[in-house]
Design an enzyme around this catalytic site. Sequence first.
Site, PDB file in Angstrom:
ATOM      1  N   GLN A   1       0.848  -1.193   0.000  1.00 24.80           N
ATOM      2  CA  GLN A   1       0.000   0.000   0.000  1.00 24.80           C
ATOM      3  C   GLN A   1       0.879   1.237   0.000  1.00 24.80           C
ATOM      4  O   GLN A   1       1.292   1.733   1.038  1.00 24.80           O
ATOM      5  CB  GLN A   1      -0.964   0.015   1.182  1.00 24.80           C
ATOM      6  CG  GLN A   1      -1.951   1.154   1.046  1.00 24.80           C
ATOM      7  CD  GLN A   1      -3.103   1.060   2.005  1.00 24.80           C
ATOM      8  OE1 GLN A   1      -3.306   0.068   2.683  1.00 24.80           O
ATOM      9  NE2 GLN A   1      -3.878   2.121   2.073  1.00 24.80           N
ATOM     10  N   PHE A   2       1.113   1.718  -1.198  1.00 27.56           N
ATOM     11  CA  PHE A   2       1.936   2.893  -1.455  1.00 27.56           C
ATOM     12  C   PHE A   2       1.496   4.094  -0.617  1.00 27.56           C
ATOM     13  O   PHE A   2       2.318   4.848  -0.113  1.00 27.56           O
ATOM     14  CB  PHE A   2       1.839   3.188  -2.957  1.00 27.56           C
ATOM     15  CG  PHE A   2       2.375   4.513  -3.396  1.00 27.56           C
ATOM     16  CD1 PHE A   2       3.730   4.741  -3.446  1.00 27.56           C
ATOM     17  CD2 PHE A   2       1.510   5.527  -3.792  1.00 27.56           C
ATOM     18  CE1 PHE A   2       4.234   5.955  -3.872  1.00 27.56           C
ATOM     19  CE2 PHE A   2       2.008   6.747  -4.226  1.00 27.56           C
ATOM     20  CZ  PHE A   2       3.374   6.963  -4.258  1.00 27.56           C
ATOM     21  N   THR A   3       0.202   4.270  -0.426  1.00 26.51           N
ATOM     22  CA  THR A   3      -0.298   5.464   0.256  1.00 26.51           C
ATOM     23  C   THR A   3       0.072   5.515   1.739  1.00 26.51           C
ATOM     24  O   THR A   3       0.029   6.592   2.335  1.00 26.51           O
ATOM     25  CB  THR A   3      -1.820   5.594   0.101  1.00 26.51           C
ATOM     26  OG1 THR A   3      -2.452   4.421   0.620  1.00 26.51           O
ATOM     27  CG2 THR A   3      -2.204   5.778  -1.362  1.00 26.51           C
TER      28      THR A   3
END
Length: 146
Positions: free
Chosen positions: A78-80
């Site tokens: 999850q990049f965010t």
Amino acid sequence: MKVLIQRVQSASVTVNDDIVGSIDQGMLVFVGIERDDTPALLERVAERLLNYRLFADAEGRMNASLRDIDGGLLLVSQFTLAADTRKGLRPGFSTAAKPTDAQLLYNALLDTLGSKHHTVAAGRFGADMQVALVNDGPVTFLLEFQ
């Protein structure tokens, strides 16, 4: 590295209408890999995840680990999670690792977890994923590693 863990009764990840990973009771793990993260960190992350006490023991206390309950682990990139949200109304991603670096660390973490625990599933790095879960509790913790 930021790791968001959720105690779940079940969880699954779907990509293009195909379930690519699923578990029954266990831990859903979202991982955000940051620019300064290194492979040396992965062993510590894996051990902490597998031994973190977020499940009920015989007395109902949050005192049992994933290993203790023999549960599943579903790892999702999850990049965010790596976003800098301290200012303004739009997240900044300058602290996130480059996609190629992050994918290498994600895959290495997945391999490390798989070598230490028998029930490990995963999402697909960089894909548009739909995550379904039944959060148990709800119980959610954010772990940060440096």
